[in-house]
Write a protein that holds these residues in place. Structure first.
Motif: not given
Length: 448
Positions: A127-141
Motif C-alpha cells: 500500500g505504500e506509494l512512491m512519494g514526490s521527488l524534490s526538484p534537486d533530486g535529493r529527497y522523497l516525500l
C-alpha cells in the motif's frame, strides 16, 4: 638391458643401505594434498571477489561511479532481481526514480537511479506509494521524508496523507501536503451515537525539510487537492473542495497562510501540475478536460478500443483572475505539468487505457514535442524538475551493473564457484588415476 646388467643392478640394490622412510609419510602426503586443495580454493575465491568489483562492458553504474553526470538518459532498463538495495548503499541525489515489478518481493518496488548512473532498489511496504521527488533530486516525500544522499528516513508526526502527493517548493527545502482528517466510513456506537465524522476539514500543511516540522497554512476540504508553488516560493496555489462540482482555487501566502486570491473552478478545470506556475510568476496553467470527465469511458458502454481523454490548457492571470484558453484543442491523454524547458511547459501525459506514458514539451500554439525520456517499469518515471529544465537530454541508455548486488548474491556466486572448483579438482584427480592405470598396463616388463 642385458641380463648381466640387470643382475648387477639387482645385486647393487640388495647391498645398498635401506632408505629411512618416516612412519607418518602417508599422513604427510595427505596433509600436503589438502593444503594444495585449500590454496586452490582460496585462489578461486580471491579471483571471484576481485571479478565482482570489475566493471562489465555494459555496467554503466560501475563505469561512472563517483561522477556527477548531468545528462538524462533516453532509456533506463529494469534492475536485476539481485540489485543492490538503497538502504544498504544510498546513491542519491537521483536523476530519475521509477516503479517496477521486477524484484524479489513480487510486489511493486522503487528504482532509484543516481547521478553516477547506479541503480538501487527500494522495497515498498504493501500500500505504500512512491512519494514526490524534490526538484534537486535529493529527497522523497511520501509516508516518510527520505534523504536519498544519506539514506536517513524521517517519520513525520502527524503523518501526511499519501492520497494526495506532496508538492515541493522550488528550493527543495519545503513542500505542501495534506493531513487528512476525514473518517472515511461513518460509524456509530452501541447506542446509535456518531463516534466519527466523515465531514471534518483537512489540514493543508507546509513540511519543513531541515527539521521535519509541519505548519498548518489552511483548513478546508481537500478531496480535490492539487498545488503549485510560485517561482520564488513565497506563494502557493491550491485547489480545495469536496468534489469537482464544488471546487475553488486559492492563492496563499506561504509565510502567513493568508488567502491572496480565490477563484472558483468548474468541474472540468484543475491546476495543471506541480509546475503550473509560469516562470515569470504572472500566470497559472490550468487543464480543461474535454468530452468525458471520467477516462477511459463515459457513462455508456466502454468502446473498443477505449476512448482517450482529451484536454487543452488554460492560462489564469494571477492578478486579475482572467482565464484564457489556448488555441489548440483535443490534446490527448491525462496531463501533469512537471517543468518548464526553453520557455515552454513540459508535461507527462498518461494514456489510462494502457497505462503508457510520454513526456512532452508544448511550445505555444504548436504541436507537442515528445522528449527522449523513457524508462522500464510502471507509468511515468519521476525526474528532478531542475534536471528537466537545465540538463542535457537524450543521453545514452542506462543498464544496471550486475555486480552492484545484494550480499546474498555474492554468497550464492561464491558457492557456485566453490562447487565448480571442487568438480574440476575431482575430475582432474580421476583423469590422473586413469592415466596412471593405463600407463602401467602398457609398460613393458623388464627382461629376465
Amino acid at each position: 638391458m642385458t641380463r648381466t646388467v640387470h643382475r648387477a643392478l639387482v645385486d647393487l640394490a640388495g647391498e645398498a643401505p635401506h632408505m629411512r622412510v618416516p612412519e607418518d609419510l602417508w599422513q604427510r602426503g595427505r596433509r600436503l594434498r589438502w593444503r594444495r586443495r585449500a590454496a586452490g580454493i582460496l585462489a578461486c575465491l580471491l579471483v571471484s571477489v576481485a571479478a565482482m568489483w570489475l566493471p562489465s562492458p555494459n555496467a554503466t553504474g560501475s563505469q561512472f561511479a563517483g561522477t556527477d553526470d548531468r545528462t538524462l538518459p533516453a532509456w533506463a532498463a529494469q534492475p536485476y532481481l539481485w540489485q543492490q538495495t538503497f538502504s544498504e548503499d544510498p546513491n542519491g541525489p537521483a536523476k530519475l526514480v521509477f516503479e517496477t515489478g521486477h524484484s524479489l518481493d513480487l510486489d511493486t518496488s522503487l528504482v532509484v537511479v543516481g547521478r553516477d548512473d547506479s541503480f538501487r532498489l527500494v522495497y515498498l511496504d504493501p500500500g505504500e506509494l512512491m512519494g514526490s521527488l524534490s526538484p534537486d533530486g535529493r529527497y522523497l516525500l511520501g509516508d516518510n521524508l527520505v534523504d536519498l544522499v544519506t539514506g536517513q528516513s524521517r517519520k513525520l508526526s502527524p503523518a501526511v496523507s499519501s492520497n494526495w502527493p506532496a508538492v515541493w517548493s522550488p528550493d527543495s527545502q519545503s513542500a505542501v501536503a495534506v493531513i487528512g482528517q476525514d473518517d472515511v466510513v461513518p460509524t456509530t456506537g452501541p447506542n446509535g451515537e456518531r463516534i466519527n465524522d466523515s465531514t471534518r476539514l483537512d489540514n493543508i500543511v507546509i513540511v519543513s525539510v531541515p527539521d521535519g516540522s509541519l505548519r498548518v497554512v489552511h483548513v478546508a476540504e481537500a478531496d480535490v487537492f492539487r498545488a503549485a508553488f510560485s517561482p520564488d516560493g513565497t506563494r502557493v496555489a491550491i485547489t480545495v473542495g469536496r468534489d469537482a462540482q464544488n471546487k475553488e482555487l486559492l492563492i496563499l501566502d506561504v509565510a502567513t497562510g493568508a488567502v491572496q486570491r480565490a477563484v472558483p473552478l468548474g468541474e472540468r478545470q484543475q491546476i495543471a501540475g506541480s509546475a503550473a506556475w509560469s516562470p515569470d510568476g504572472n500566470q497559472l496553467i490550468l487543464t480543461f478536460i474535454e468530452g468525458c470527465l471520467t477516462s477511459p469511458s463515459c457513462d455508456g458502454p466502454t468502446p473498443d478500443p477505449p476512448a482517450r481523454q482529451r484536454f487543452h490548457l488554460q492560462h489564469l492571470d494571477v492578478d486579475t483572475g482572467t482565464v484564457t484558453d489556448e488555441a489548440v484543442r483535443g490534446r490527448q491523454d491525462r496531463p501533469n505539468l512537471i517543468a518548464w524547458r526553453q520557455g515552454a511547459p513540459v508535461l507527462s501525459v498518461t494514456n489510462d487505457a494502457d497505462n503508457s506514458c510520454a513526456i512532452v514539451r508544448l511550445p505555444a500554439d504548436q504541436s507537442l514535442e515528445t522528449l527522449p525520456l523513457r524508462a522500464a517499469g510502471y507509468g511515468c518515471p519521476s525526474y528532478p524538475r531542475k534536471a528537466l529544465e537545465q540538463w542535457t537530454l537524450d543521453g545514452p541508455q542506462l543498464t544496471p551493473s550486475p555486480w552492484q548486488a545484494q550480499n546474498w548474491a555474492y554468497v550464492v556466486l561464491g558457492l557456485i564457484v566453490l562447487t565448480g572448483a571442487a568438480l574440476v579438482v575431482k575430475l582432474g584427480r580421476r583423469w590422473r588415476r586413469r592415466s596412471m592405470t593405463q600407463r602401467s598396463r602398457v609398460a613393458p616388463e623388464p627382461p629376465r
